[in-house]
Design a protein around this motif. Structure first.
Motif, short mmCIF file in Angstrom:
data_model
loop_
_atom_site.label_atom_id
_atom_site.label_comp_id
_atom_site.label_asym_id
_atom_site.label_seq_id
_atom_site.Cartn_x
_atom_site.Cartn_y
_atom_site.Cartn_z
N ALA A 140 0.75 -1.14 0.03
CA ALA A 140 0.08 0.22 -0.02
C ALA A 140 0.51 1.19 -0.67
O ALA A 140 0.29 2.00 -1.10
CB ALA A 140 -0.96 -0.10 1.58
N TYR A 141 2.33 1.26 0.96
CA TYR A 141 2.88 2.83 1.04
C TYR A 141 4.27 2.41 -0.18
O TYR A 141 4.95 3.92 -0.06
CB TYR A 141 3.08 2.99 2.38
CG TYR A 141 1.71 2.63 2.73
CD1 TYR A 141 1.76 4.58 3.10
CD2 TYR A 141 1.22 2.20 3.72
CE1 TYR A 141 0.84 4.76 4.46
CE2 TYR A 141 0.66 2.20 4.55
CZ TYR A 141 0.15 3.90 4.56
OH TYR A 141 -0.82 4.69 5.47
N ASN A 142 4.01 1.39 -0.69
CA ASN A 142 5.76 1.32 -0.93
C ASN A 142 6.79 1.34 0.16
O ASN A 142 7.79 1.52 -0.84
CB ASN A 142 5.93 2.08 -2.48
CG ASN A 142 5.05 1.58 -3.88
OD1 ASN A 142 4.31 0.83 -3.66
ND2 ASN A 142 4.11 2.57 -4.11
N ALA A 143 6.20 0.84 0.86
CA ALA A 143 7.73 0.91 1.67
C ALA A 143 8.10 -0.30 2.22
O ALA A 143 7.22 -1.03 2.83
CB ALA A 143 7.12 1.84 2.58
N PRO A 144 8.76 -0.38 2.91
CA PRO A 144 9.25 -1.52 3.70
C PRO A 144 8.75 -1.42 4.99
O PRO A 144 8.24 -0.10 5.46
CB PRO A 144 11.13 -1.62 4.16
CG PRO A 144 10.92 0.07 4.49
CD PRO A 144 10.39 0.46 3.23
#
Length: 339
Positions: A140-144
């Motif tokens: 959803a956030y394109n984050a780890p």
């Protein structure tokens, strides 16, 4: 290496608060990490200012990582904390899957802020105790999102000898009275089990703490369900300390029902395993033996699984083995983050 696992002391805001779960989670994490060669301490703090004061005073010499159970700091304060202590690694662990997060306005708001903070602060990580939550954040956030699962200290398998035909069958459906915990289905399943065995049956629930719209009516409706069932009694157990709850209440149960629609771990199921009591759960609690998992939207299926577990002499050991396997995987995840 030294880890501080910190959690907010709820009695700072409300002396009568019963939110003991995060403290129990933090204590188990610290004990298990230490047991596996990673020195760790658990500390309750009133707020971020108290935690910062302790860091400034050098109260925790040698600390290399500070893991905060739940997002109880606002993001600007957290960013300043990371900047002031650049050699210290910080992580905030979100202790709900996305379903429960939907009714937590604070956590939903700060999640996006703290994902952005991770891009700016080299020593900060957003973390979760659920692999499903981590995957959702990543997509959803394109984050780890670091996976730091719950750890639960076990002294060894417990297999309590209980009579095959007890005079009173005690079933526990414990935890906060949240709609998503699905207590009504547990109550219906209890009535079905009581009819099947034709024995006096008690459904034990945690009393004195409700959360969310409509939660108060849940227990009232269970009372109505049981009003026409002379063989079933609702027991509303007051909240107590964790060990009092585990040893004085959970230990007395024959079966636990936790048909929650959404979870990230479920400490009550682990408490039951520690006391030799099996649980019927929904698929959201995915680390238990496979035959404990049922459709939480089917009261008959919950009841039938409960009947099977009541007659399964190997259920307690199977639960212990499943939780032990979860712990092994969880320790490996913590090592990857800390080392």
């Amino acid at each position: 290496m030294k880890v501080i696992v910190a959690y907010k002391n709820p009695s700072a805001d409300n002396p009568n608060a019963c939110h003991a779960g995060l403290g129990v989670t933090a204590a188990n994490a610290a004990e298990m990490l230490t047991e596996h060669g990673i020195p760790a301490e658990v500390h309750a703090v009133v707020d971020g200012f108290q935690l910062r004061a302790r860091l400034r005073a050098g109260a925790w010499p040698g600390v290399t990582a500070l893991v905060m159970c739940a997002p109880f700091f606002d993001t600007p304060f957290l960013e300043k904390l990371c900047a002031e202590f650049p050699a210290l690694r910080f992580a905030v662990v979100f202790h709900s899957n996305v379903g429960f997060l939907g009714v937590d306005n604070w956590s939903t708001g700060v999640l996006g802020e703290q994902v952005a903070l991770e891009m700016r602060a080299h020593n900060f990580r957003v973390a979760a105790n659920s692999a499903k939550f981590c995957r959702a954040v990543s997509r959803a956030y394109n984050a780890p999102c670091a996976l730091l699962p719950n750890l639960y200290f076990l002294h060894g398998p417990i297999e309590r000898k209980r009579p095959n035909n007890p005079d009173v069958l005690r079933i526990g459906a414990f935890g906060a009275t949240r709609i998503l915990k699905n207590l009504p289905t547990a109550a219906w399943a209890t009535r079905i089990i009581a009819n099947h065995f034709n024995v006096k049956t008690e459904l034990w629930v945690s009393a004195g703490r409700t959360e969310g719209d409509g939660a108060t009516s849940v227990v009232a409706n269970i009372r109505k369900l049981f009003a026409s069932a002379a063989e079933v009694t609702l027991v509303e157990a007051p909240w107590s300390t964790w060990l009092e709850f585990r040893r004085g209440t959970v230990r007395r149960m024959n079966l636990l029902l936790q048909p929650s629609f959404t979870e990230s771990f479920n400490g009550v199921t682990a408490d039951g395993i520690a006391e030799g009591v099996p649980s019927v759960v929904g698929p959201a609690i995915d680390w238990v033996p496979g035959n404990w998992i049922v459709n939480p939207d089917d009261a008959v299926e919950v009841a039938e699984a409960g009947m099977r577990l009541l007659g399964d002499r190997g259920a307690a050991r199977a639960g212990y083995e499943a939780l032990s396997a979860h712990n092994r995987d969880a320790i490996a995840s913590w090592r990857r983050f800390l080392v």
